[in-house]
Design a protein around this motif. Structure first.
Motif, mmCIF file in Angstrom:
data_model
loop_
_atom_site.group_PDB
_atom_site.id
_atom_site.type_symbol
_atom_site.label_atom_id
_atom_site.label_comp_id
_atom_site.label_asym_id
_atom_site.label_seq_id
_atom_site.Cartn_x
_atom_site.Cartn_y
_atom_site.Cartn_z
ATOM 1 N N ALA A 23 45.907 49.019 26.783
ATOM 2 C CA ALA A 23 44.632 49.692 27.013
ATOM 3 C C ALA A 23 44.808 51.190 26.796
ATOM 4 N N LEU A 24 43.803 51.818 26.205
ATOM 5 C CA LEU A 24 43.845 53.263 25.934
ATOM 6 C C LEU A 24 42.679 53.951 26.633
ATOM 7 N N VAL A 25 42.999 54.987 27.392
ATOM 8 C CA VAL A 25 41.951 55.869 27.919
ATOM 9 C C VAL A 25 41.954 57.087 27.011
ATOM 10 N N ALA A 26 40.954 57.145 26.142
ATOM 11 C CA ALA A 26 40.924 58.198 25.125
ATOM 12 C C ALA A 26 40.518 59.528 25.740
ATOM 13 N N GLU A 27 40.855 60.594 25.042
ATOM 14 C CA GLU A 27 40.419 61.923 25.448
ATOM 15 C C GLU A 27 38.889 61.922 25.482
ATOM 16 N N ALA A 45 35.049 39.800 38.366
ATOM 17 C CA ALA A 45 34.667 40.065 39.754
ATOM 18 C C ALA A 45 35.900 40.427 40.579
ATOM 19 N N GLU A 46 36.988 39.711 40.369
ATOM 20 C CA GLU A 46 38.210 39.967 41.133
ATOM 21 C C GLU A 46 38.798 41.345 40.760
ATOM 22 N N ARG A 47 38.796 41.645 39.470
ATOM 23 C CA ARG A 47 39.356 42.942 39.044
ATOM 24 C C ARG A 47 38.491 44.104 39.513
ATOM 25 N N LEU A 48 37.178 43.883 39.561
ATOM 26 C CA LEU A 48 36.282 44.934 40.056
ATOM 27 C C LEU A 48 36.580 45.197 41.534
ATOM 28 N N ARG A 49 36.755 44.124 42.289
ATOM 29 C CA ARG A 49 37.081 44.259 43.710
ATOM 30 C C ARG A 49 38.386 45.053 43.854
ATOM 31 N N GLN A 50 39.366 44.710 43.033
ATOM 32 C CA GLN A 50 40.674 45.380 43.079
ATOM 33 C C GLN A 50 40.540 46.853 42.687
ATOM 34 N N ALA A 51 39.766 47.124 41.621
ATOM 35 C CA ALA A 51 39.599 48.507 41.146
ATOM 36 C C ALA A 51 38.959 49.366 42.231
ATOM 37 N N LEU A 52 37.964 48.813 42.906
ATOM 38 C CA LEU A 52 37.281 49.593 43.941
ATOM 39 C C LEU A 52 38.190 49.781 45.162
ATOM 40 N N ALA A 53 39.092 48.819 45.385
ATOM 41 C CA ALA A 53 40.065 48.976 46.475
ATOM 42 C C ALA A 53 41.105 50.037 46.102
ATOM 43 N N ASP A 54 41.505 50.052 44.835
ATOM 44 C CA ASP A 54 42.510 51.022 44.372
ATOM 45 C C ASP A 54 41.945 52.437 44.262
ATOM 46 N N PHE A 55 40.648 52.529 44.013
ATOM 47 C CA PHE A 55 40.010 53.842 43.824
ATOM 48 C C PHE A 55 38.888 53.995 44.859
ATOM 49 N N PRO A 56 39.254 54.301 46.109
ATOM 50 C CA PRO A 56 38.243 54.379 47.169
ATOM 51 C C PRO A 56 37.126 55.372 46.849
ATOM 52 N N ARG A 57 37.485 56.439 46.143
ATOM 53 C CA ARG A 57 36.466 57.436 45.795
ATOM 54 C C ARG A 57 35.382 56.826 44.895
ATOM 55 N N ALA A 102 37.229 56.206 34.019
ATOM 56 C CA ALA A 102 37.807 55.805 32.726
ATOM 57 C C ALA A 102 39.137 55.071 32.922
ATOM 58 N N VAL A 103 39.948 55.545 33.860
ATOM 59 C CA VAL A 103 41.241 54.883 34.124
ATOM 60 C C VAL A 103 40.991 53.511 34.765
ATOM 61 N N ALA A 104 40.105 53.489 35.764
ATOM 62 C CA ALA A 104 39.811 52.212 36.447
ATOM 63 C C ALA A 104 39.216 51.207 35.460
ATOM 64 N N ARG A 105 38.397 51.699 34.547
ATOM 65 C CA ARG A 105 37.790 50.795 33.550
ATOM 66 C C ARG A 105 38.876 50.185 32.658
ATOM 67 N N ALA A 106 39.850 51.023 32.267
ATOM 68 C CA ALA A 106 40.948 50.496 31.443
ATOM 69 C C ALA A 106 41.737 49.447 32.219
ATOM 70 N N MET A 107 41.886 49.658 33.524
ATOM 71 C CA MET A 107 42.654 48.701 34.335
ATOM 72 C C MET A 107 41.919 47.372 34.488
#
Ligand code: ATP
Length: 235
Positions: A80-84, A111-123, A144-149
């Protein structure tokens, strides 16, 4: 989960103009940073690896050859690439932007990855329904980073994630990159904040005028003459 990348004789450029000349590079687990002056070809390297521009030479992800110019294939293989510039959809919410990152996964995985992303990025969890375009620069970079994850990559490439951000945000984003690497995703980072990047990275390589001129453990590269003089301003 971690990936290894083997790059042999990589060349890439634009319209017949060669930017990268015969790059040989191995990227193992952990966090690897690519340093270099403006125009050295750092972005070109990430784009070529992601299959966004034509390239010559070979790129092996976990010993499997990656085909040229098929970014969908690269994503399916775990890259996965998070572009400039982040490339978010400003009129869509944080959640909607994140869901787009899981375009290749099933609804249940998404759904599971979204739950995880929101847990990893509380902000981001606090701002899940906010329009992405109304967020601060640092928050947008986090989206952008969370989306790549969301594609559950084994190799995450970040192109200058701290560009234009305040020092505190730079620290936060580099901390996020470090945590992602510690959690088992191989991270390849292009960064202009040389000192801070070397402090969080395991390994570092220096790219100048399309060629790698130094590489090794980050602590050693931080002490090398080339980095101390040209990048850290030590006389
Ligand atoms: P920066 O830190 O400024 O982003 P960089 O090391 O990432 O620099 P690249 O963006 O890879 O450098 O650019 C390398 C060279 O390729 C530069 O000379 C640049 O002008 C050229 N280049 C980049 N993108 C294109 C393009 N789309 N078309 C033509 N030339 C390009």
């Amino acid at each position: 989960m971690t990936a290894s990348l083997k790059i042999q004789g990589l060349g890439a450029g634009y319209g017949g103009f060669n930017v990268l000349r015969s790059i040989d590079l191995e990227v193992g687990s952990g966090l690897t940073v690519i340093l270099g002056p403006n125009g050295a070809g750092k972005t070109t390297l990430l784009k070529a690896l992601a299959g966004l521009i034509p390239r010559t030479g070979t790129v092996l992800l976990d010993d499997t050859l990656l085909p040229v110019r098929q970014s969908g294939v690269a994503v399916r293989r775990g890259m996965a690439l998070v572009a400039e510039g982040r490339q978010l959809f400003p009129q869509m919410t944080v959640t909607e932007n994140l869901e787009l990152g899981g375009w290749l996964s099933t609804k249940a995985q998404r759904a599971e990855r979204l739950r995880q992303a929101l847990a990893d990025f509380p902000r981001l969890a606090e701002r899940a329904q906010q329009l992405a375009g109304t967020m601060s620069g640092g928050e947008q970079q986090m989206v952008a980073v969370a989306r790549a994850m969301m594609s559950a990559p084994r190799l995450l490439m970040l192109d200058e994630p701290s560009l234009g951000l305040a020092p505190r945000m730079v620290d936060e984003l580099l901390g996020i990159a470090r945590r992602i690497a510690d959690a088992g995703t191989t991270v390849l980072l292009v960064e202009q904040n040389v000192k801070k990047a070397l402090a969080v990275a395991d390994r570092a390589h220096v790219l100048e005028r399309g060629a790698l001129v130094a590489g090794g453990p980050a602590a050693e590269i931080a002490q090398s003459d080339i980095v101390r003089h040209a990048y850290l301003g030590v006389a």
